[in-house]
Design a protein around this motif. Structure first.
Motif, short mmCIF file in Angstrom:
data_model
loop_
_atom_site.label_atom_id
_atom_site.label_comp_id
_atom_site.label_asym_id
_atom_site.label_seq_id
_atom_site.Cartn_x
_atom_site.Cartn_y
_atom_site.Cartn_z
N LEU A 10 37.59 37.11 38.25
CA LEU A 10 37.50 36.50 39.58
C LEU A 10 36.91 35.10 39.49
CD1 LEU A 10 37.87 36.75 42.63
CD2 LEU A 10 35.61 37.85 42.74
N GLY A 53 32.24 45.63 43.35
CA GLY A 53 33.47 45.69 42.55
C GLY A 53 33.73 47.10 42.04
N ASN A 99 34.42 40.67 37.44
CA ASN A 99 33.71 39.49 37.90
C ASN A 99 34.19 38.21 37.24
OD1 ASN A 99 32.09 41.96 38.07
ND2 ASN A 99 30.57 40.67 39.06
N TYR A 149 31.23 40.53 45.48
CA TYR A 149 32.02 41.36 44.59
C TYR A 149 31.16 41.98 43.50
CZ TYR A 149 35.77 43.05 41.65
OH TYR A 149 36.58 43.86 40.91
#
Length: 346
Positions: free
Chosen positions: A114, A166, A111, A162
């Motif tokens: 990203l 994820g 995370n 996500y």
């Protein structure tokens, strides 16, 4: 505002210090409340940091941006927003002093990598708009600032999606829950309504004293002769970033590392999207047109420090230099270099 127009430099400095201390206290308390609420409702701490905590701690930037934009202070708006990005990333590096090992070793999902990637994309997009001089506008609002806002919404959607799906999970990482420091959480047995009221109170304090910060900083800029570009990118950005500093340190001391990281990256994303409402209030043309060199430099340094932490999040095993990770040391060095650059460009 009129009551503060004739402040002496000493009075402006005193007001600045008082407001900064109040914001510091509110930001520290907010971190404990956010951690308690996330545990109470079993929310993901990365999501709490990205959405809730970053918004609350960004209230000084929101107050500063909107009031300065309404006053047509273009340089103060942009230098505060963009200069604050490198500063707040340096705050995350400073919070590393309270972590057990490098802070970027702890996240178990991608995370945060990203978040940093999307932040760098938006910083690059903003730089492209500046280089092209914001050529298109509608009713005085630049198409570039609108595009930044659209990509911000898309980034938040992607991060939330996500967070739920994820599948990147590193192994052999330290467990923050074994730190033994989570017992420091404030009011673990407090009623939920009490925690919510405290969160609202701390947020209101950050907003109110954030306005005091911008008033005193504008006076200091005028009376000291340093100018709004240098003051905006250093003094004002530092003061309005105090909530991020206190919440990040408090979160790291609690062992809530993902909360601290998402708080910083989320706040930086918010500072970019604030360009759009500022552009609406700024009526002298698109706000991203005809800007100073300091604005370009602040975006460049923002990309640099974000890239360093992005590398640290991907390279899981890295050396430590003293009590903090090598990536945090590099971020602090680049941030100090940025201050020298801003002074030369003022």
């Amino acid at each position: 505002m009129a009551a503060f127009e004739n402040l002496a430099l000493s009075d402006a400095l005193i007001l600045f210090v008082i407001c900064a201390l109040a914001v510091w206290r509110a930001g520290s308390g907010l971190a404990y409340v956010a951690d308690a609420l996330s545990d109470r409702f079993r929310w993901e701490k990365s999501l709490v940091g990205l959405m809730a905590l970053s918004t609350a701690t960004s209230l000084p930037e929101i107050a500063t941006t909107l009031s300065a934009a309404a006053s047509q202070a273009r340089e103060l708006v942009l230098n505060n927003l963009f200069g604050g990005i490198a500063l707040q990333t340096a705050i995350l590096a400073m919070a590393d002093f309270w972590a057990r090992g490098s802070i970027t070793n702890y996240p178990r999902k991608a995370n945060h990598a990203l978040e940093a990637t999307l932040l760098n994309f938006m910083l690059g997009l903003t730089l492209i708009v500046l280089i092209n001089g914001e050529p298109l506008s509608v009713s005085g609002v630049g198409v570039g600032s609108l595009t930044i806002a659209v990509f911000y919404v898309g980034s938040i959607w992607l991060l939330r999606k996500y967070d739920q799906s994820g599948d990147w999970v590193p192994v052999d990482l330290p467990d923050p829950e074994e730190d033994g420091r989570r017992s420091n959480t404030a009011d673990p047995d407090a009623a939920t309504s009490s925690l919510v009221l405290k969160a609202i109170l701390y947020s209101c304090m950050i907003l109110a004293f954030g306005l005091g910060l911008v008033i005193s900083a504008e006076s200091i800029a005028q009376l000291s002769g340093l100018g709004t570009s240098f003051v905006g990118v250093t003094l004002l950005a530092a003061a309005t970033s105090l909530p991020e500093l206190t919440t990040s340190i408090a979160a790291v001391r609690l062992g809530a590392y993902t909360l601290a990281i998402s708080n910083i990256f989320g706040s930086n994303l918010i500072m970019l999207v604030l360009v759009f409402p500022a552009d609406i209030l700024f009526r002298s043309g698109p706000i991203l047109r005809d800007t100073s060199q300091t604005v370009y430099a602040s975006l460049g340094f923002g990309i640099a420090v974000t890239s360093i932490f992005l590398t640290g999040l991907i390279v899981r095993r890295k050396p430590r230099l003293g009590p903090i990770g090598a990536d945090s040391v590099l971020v602090l060095i680049v941030f100090l270099a940025s201050l020298g650059s801003y002074y030369l460009l003022k």
